[in-house]
Each structure stands twice: as structure tokens, then as C-alpha cells.
Design a protein around this motif. Sequence first.
Motif, PDB file in Angstrom:
ATOM      1  N   LEU A 179       0.820  -1.216   0.000  1.00  0.00           N
ATOM      2  CA  LEU A 179       0.000   0.000   0.000  1.00  0.00           C
ATOM      3  C   LEU A 179       0.850   1.260   0.000  1.00  0.00           C
ATOM      4  CD1 LEU A 179      -3.038  -0.639   2.380  1.00  0.00           C
ATOM      5  CD2 LEU A 179      -2.982  -0.546  -0.099  1.00  0.00           C
ATOM      6  N   ALA A 180       1.912   1.265   0.788  1.00  0.00           N
ATOM      7  CA  ALA A 180       2.727   2.480   0.925  1.00  0.00           C
ATOM      8  C   ALA A 180       3.482   2.824  -0.358  1.00  0.00           C
ATOM      9  CB  ALA A 180       3.713   2.324   2.078  1.00  0.00           C
ATOM     10  N   ARG A 181       3.525   1.889  -1.321  1.00  0.00           N
ATOM     11  CA  ARG A 181       4.279   2.131  -2.558  1.00  0.00           C
ATOM     12  C   ARG A 181       3.382   2.122  -3.791  1.00  0.00           C
ATOM     13  NH1 ARG A 181       8.839  -2.138  -2.879  1.00  0.00           N
ATOM     14  NH2 ARG A 181       9.230  -0.983  -4.815  1.00  0.00           N
ATOM     15  N   PHE A 199      -3.789   8.195   0.181  1.00  0.00           N
ATOM     16  CA  PHE A 199      -2.409   8.143   0.660  1.00  0.00           C
ATOM     17  C   PHE A 199      -2.285   8.744   2.060  1.00  0.00           C
ATOM     18  CE2 PHE A 199      -1.416   7.755  -3.934  1.00  0.00           C
ATOM     19  CZ  PHE A 199      -0.675   6.591  -3.865  1.00  0.00           C
ATOM     20  N   PHE A 202      -3.588   5.740   4.283  1.00  0.00           N
ATOM     21  CA  PHE A 202      -2.897   4.450   4.283  1.00  0.00           C
ATOM     22  C   PHE A 202      -1.391   4.562   4.082  1.00  0.00           C
ATOM     23  CE2 PHE A 202      -7.265   3.416   2.920  1.00  0.00           C
ATOM     24  CZ  PHE A 202      -7.598   2.530   3.940  1.00  0.00           C
ATOM     25  N   GLY A 203      -0.904   5.783   3.927  1.00  0.00           N
ATOM     26  CA  GLY A 203       0.531   5.965   3.796  1.00  0.00           C
ATOM     27  C   GLY A 203       0.990   5.976   2.356  1.00  0.00           C
ATOM     28  N   GLY A 204       2.195   6.519   2.150  1.00  0.00           N
ATOM     29  CA  GLY A 204       2.736   6.607   0.812  1.00  0.00           C
ATOM     30  C   GLY A 204       2.565   8.001   0.245  1.00  0.00           C
TER      31      GLY A 204
END
Length: 291
Positions: A179-181, A199, A202-204
Amino acid sequence: MSRLPLDQVDAFVTAARLGNLTRAAERMNLTVSALSHRMRLLEQRLGQRLLLRGPRGVELTPEGRCLVEAIAGPLSAIEQALQRAGARNDQAVTLSLIPSMATAWLVPRLPAFLARHPELALNLQSSTHVVDFEREPVDLALRLGGGRWPGVESELLFQETIVPVASPALLERHGPRPLARLGELPLLGDPADRWKDWFARFGGLPPERYVARFDDTETLHQAAVQGIGVALARWTLAEPLVRAGRLQPLAQERMQAGFGHYLVYPERSLSHAGFATVREWLLEQAAGTRG
């Protein structure tokens, strides 16, 4: 003077209410030229200009305003009286909904319903315009939104969620990403620009640019099917494509879209036996749906 044809009067009142010839023509299932022709005939009969075209639509002349005030109420009363006087078939139900919802959610469920209720005639009106229950012979509708519409009852069916999806071909070319990428994959801009929210939750990091942007959800989903990029898809519309193996969700997590699918109907439908059957079935189907 001979009696005025009701089709001309109805065209005038509809245009006056909506303030736009294009929307009035759509409401009456006419072309703009046909609506304009009816308007010209009415003005010729009266020998007066009733509407003037402007940059923001149409405006009533003083004569047109007086005429609307005089006839709009009685005309609505006539329409309502005709609806009440008409022999209603309680085994025929008219449901209005947008085409994408019909294709992705309702139609796949219809065979089981029709087999269970062969006595019912379900008429589907697939349209993007918001139905006017006072002027159209529609018993219920499915709408997207926050659940508040004046003059109608509304019941939440389910909330919509969104999730990133991609074609198997794209994933084969680029490989999976956590998810982060996700921002490393080619992403498709969605109509509401929700990638930033995704983002943030969920990050990234979002990409500096999207491969392409779309202002239509169905086109966005089809672009993902073609392997152009990853779409942040509405799950209700993407689920059939996932089941068919044309798309794959890239996360188990989903994010609330900020709106829901609602069952909407006028109070008059509560006395319609066929409506009660369809309503109960829709609520049953919605209970098993995770948007």
C-alpha cells in the motif's frame, strides 16, 4: 380563440420552471427544437413573447410571468388528478436509476427476483436525471448522495466505498506493490481526486502526475481494465469486473466514498402493493451488499 393545446402549455410551464430549454426538453423527452417549436406556436396564438433566451438560460417576460402564475397551479392539479384517476396496476412497478448502477448492481440480481415474483412487471428507467415524482409516473428510485431530498422518503441501502484496482496485465508488467508504494505504479486520476485522501490514510506519496485523468467513473474503470493504470474505483461498480477477473483489488482495506446509495420514493407509493414487494427485495439485497 380556440382552446390552447395542452402540449404547448406544458412545454411553456416546464421551460419556465426549469429556466433552461435543454433541461426542459430532456424532462419532456423532446428535442430542443421540438420544444422551441411548441413555444413559438403558443406565443403566436397569444400574440405575446413569453420567454427570452439569455446567457444563463431563459427568462420570463412580464406577460410570461403572469401566465405562469395563472396556469401552473391548475396544470399541476390536472396532472395529479389524472394520476389518481388512472387505473393503477399494483403489479407494475417503475424504478428509476442511473445506468451504471443498473448494469453493475441491479441487473445481475434481477433473474432471481423475477423468478420469485413472476406476477410483477418491473419497468426500469435508466437515466442520469433526477426523477421528478410529481410529474413522472415513477414509483421509486435509487439515488446517490447524502440521503436528504425534499418532498420524498429516503432509506439508506448501503454506503459506497473505494479501493485501488488494476488489470492482471498491468500487475504482470509492474509487479505488485504494498500500500505504501502504490504511488510507484501508473495511477489514473479519479473524478473526485481522492488519491490524496487515500495516501493520507494508508501511507505513501501520490505521484507527481497521473497517467491520465477522467471525469467519468465508468470510463475510469474501463481504463483500468485496459491496463492503462491503477484506478481508485467505486467498489459497487468495480465488483462485477473483479468477479470476471478483469480487475484485481490491490488492498483489502477500503475507504468511505462519502456518499451512499438510497432508496427514494414519494409518499403515494406506500399504498402501492407492487412497490412494497420491490422495496422489501431491494432492502434485502442491500443487506448483503458491502459497498
